[in-house]
Write an enzyme that holds these catalytic residues in place. Sequence first.
Site, short mmCIF file in Angstrom:
data_model
loop_
_atom_site.label_atom_id
_atom_site.label_comp_id
_atom_site.label_asym_id
_atom_site.label_seq_id
_atom_site.Cartn_x
_atom_site.Cartn_y
_atom_site.Cartn_z
N LYS A 152 -14.36 12.03 1.03
CA LYS A 152 -13.06 12.84 1.86
C LYS A 152 -13.03 14.13 1.60
O LYS A 152 -12.81 15.24 2.06
CB LYS A 152 -12.23 12.83 0.35
CG LYS A 152 -11.28 11.68 0.55
CD LYS A 152 -10.23 11.58 0.03
CE LYS A 152 -9.66 9.95 -0.73
NZ LYS A 152 -9.37 9.13 0.06
N CYS A 197 -1.75 3.32 -0.85
CA CYS A 197 -2.15 2.83 -2.23
C CYS A 197 -1.02 3.73 -3.15
O CYS A 197 -1.35 4.66 -3.77
CB CYS A 197 -2.92 3.51 -2.39
SG CYS A 197 -4.54 2.41 -1.57
N GLN A 250 -7.68 14.84 -2.50
CA GLN A 250 -7.24 15.66 -0.88
C GLN A 250 -7.18 16.91 -1.09
O GLN A 250 -7.18 17.49 -0.20
CB GLN A 250 -5.96 14.83 -1.14
CG GLN A 250 -4.94 13.52 -0.59
CD GLN A 250 -6.26 13.02 0.08
OE1 GLN A 250 -6.46 13.47 1.28
NE2 GLN A 250 -6.34 11.91 0.50
N HIS A 302 -1.51 8.30 -6.53
CA HIS A 302 -2.81 7.18 -5.63
C HIS A 302 -1.88 6.69 -7.23
O HIS A 302 -2.22 6.41 -8.23
CB HIS A 302 -3.62 8.37 -5.11
CG HIS A 302 -4.28 6.93 -4.50
ND1 HIS A 302 -5.34 5.79 -5.11
CD2 HIS A 302 -4.95 7.09 -3.21
CE1 HIS A 302 -5.80 5.16 -3.98
NE2 HIS A 302 -5.55 5.78 -2.99
N ASP A 345 -6.66 15.17 -10.38
CA ASP A 345 -6.37 14.21 -8.94
C ASP A 345 -6.49 14.88 -8.01
O ASP A 345 -5.53 15.00 -7.38
CB ASP A 345 -5.90 13.06 -9.04
CG ASP A 345 -5.98 12.40 -7.82
OD1 ASP A 345 -7.26 12.45 -6.86
OD2 ASP A 345 -5.60 10.91 -7.47
N1 PLP Z 1 -6.68 10.31 -5.12
C1 PLP Z 1 -6.17 10.47 -4.00
C2 PLP Z 1 -4.97 11.18 -3.99
C3 PLP Z 1 -6.08 9.54 -2.61
O1 PLP Z 1 -6.11 9.98 -1.86
C4 PLP Z 1 -7.45 9.02 -3.37
C5 PLP Z 1 -7.84 8.20 -1.94
O2 PLP Z 1 -7.15 7.93 -0.69
C6 PLP Z 1 -8.05 8.75 -4.01
C7 PLP Z 1 -7.34 9.12 -5.59
C8 PLP Z 1 -9.02 7.60 -5.00
O3 PLP Z 1 -10.04 7.57 -3.68
P1 PLP Z 1 -11.40 6.89 -4.18
O4 PLP Z 1 -11.25 5.36 -3.42
O5 PLP Z 1 -11.83 7.29 -3.31
O6 PLP Z 1 -11.89 6.89 -5.22
#
Ligand code: PLP
Length: 418
Positions: A238, A376, A215, A135, A212
């Site tokens: 999430k 993203c 998900q 992401h 990270d």
């Molecule tokens: N990393 C992953 C794999 C994500 O799916 C997301 C959000 O879609 C993020 C990071 C960023 O999360 P946040 O916008 O809640 O900080």
Amino acid sequence: MNLINSKIPNKRPFNLDEIRSDFPILQRLVNGKPLVYLDNAATTQKPDFVIEAIKHYYDFENANIHRGLHFLSEVATEAYETARLKVKEFLNALSASEIIFVRGTTEAINLIASTMEKAKMLKPNDEVIITNMEHHANIVPWQLICGEKGIKLRVIPINDDGELILDNFEDMFNEKTKLVSVVHISNSLGTINPVEKIISISHKYNVPVLLDGAQAVSHQNVDVQKLDCDFYTFSGHKLYGPTGIGVLYGKTKFLDSLPPYQGGGDMIRTVTFDKTTFNDLPHKFEAGTPHISGAIALAIAVNYLNAFDLNDIIQHENKLLKYATKELLKIDGLRIIGTAKDKAPVISFTIDGVHPYDVGTLLNNDGIAIRTGHHCTQPIMDRFKIPATARVSMAFYNTIYEIDILINSLRKTISILK
Ligand code: PLP
């Protein structure tokens, strides 16, 4: 009343009708049709336990924390710190002081990038290993540090199924490698990465690993001690919790070696105009008034999920994934992007001659919420030479019936657009 031990029963059977009735938004109509919410990778819906916890906090417990001796301040502080303990148990961290409340995954990764730079643990030309399926939240923070020279991102490639190619992973390490930062489950491809293998190889080279988990936490058990990762991040929204609250887990030895991220109240021990000394973990990283109700409601979301047998959730989500995959593949010209053997319930797809945005718009007319775009993850789109996908991402409250509605609407949409 201690909110964390609120009305949620300890154990609940996996009854889909009951589960769906816990989520008020799932009862609403969109464009005159029952909402079919299939955008759970973007954010999950909230059970009424979570929504009520926020109201209860402001109705009965609101005060600033860690600062007051009065009744409400003590109650709010206890609820906030109990929430931290709940998250510690959820991730099986060694200590509650390893749990830092942040705004979300994005802030957690920025915190690590920025403080590693401040501590000179990351210097210009140093290297961080990431993957082709990150992401943007795990790409851009590394590009923002270390000035003009920046740091070098070394990228683990992916194959046509959207799985990591780890054959040459060990060759990526050298004396400049300072961190491996990888996504646990891809938000675009659904791939569940072999993070245990990545961690054990990285540790052979004495390189810490950040996962990270944005998900991952809602789809599988995460045990940070068993994984032996050095940092783990996720976002409350999430995980059926509120927006604006998330978690950074870090091993004590790493968190201790990093300087504060921001300055302000709560993160200090003493302040004079000449010198400031910093508070202990976790407060060193929580400057200012935190999202108190958010942390409490996140702990309620964790309680809510814990009442179910996780195996039931995984089994149901796998059933949805299998069924949706099978039905989608019956559609002429539909190509699934991300066909890894080990997948979470996320399906990205393209359809020959039809733009994903048009698909999303027409499905919306039928009350169906899916995501379209690059999610993203632009480097994934480049890898597969596509501008965008349509993405269906499921949660444990979704049903086979909803997948049927999706497929019917999709067929209708394609016949209009082609
Ligand atoms: N990393 C992953 C794999 C994500 O799916 C997301 C959000 O879609 C993020 C990071 C960023 O999360 P946040 O916008 O809640 O900080």
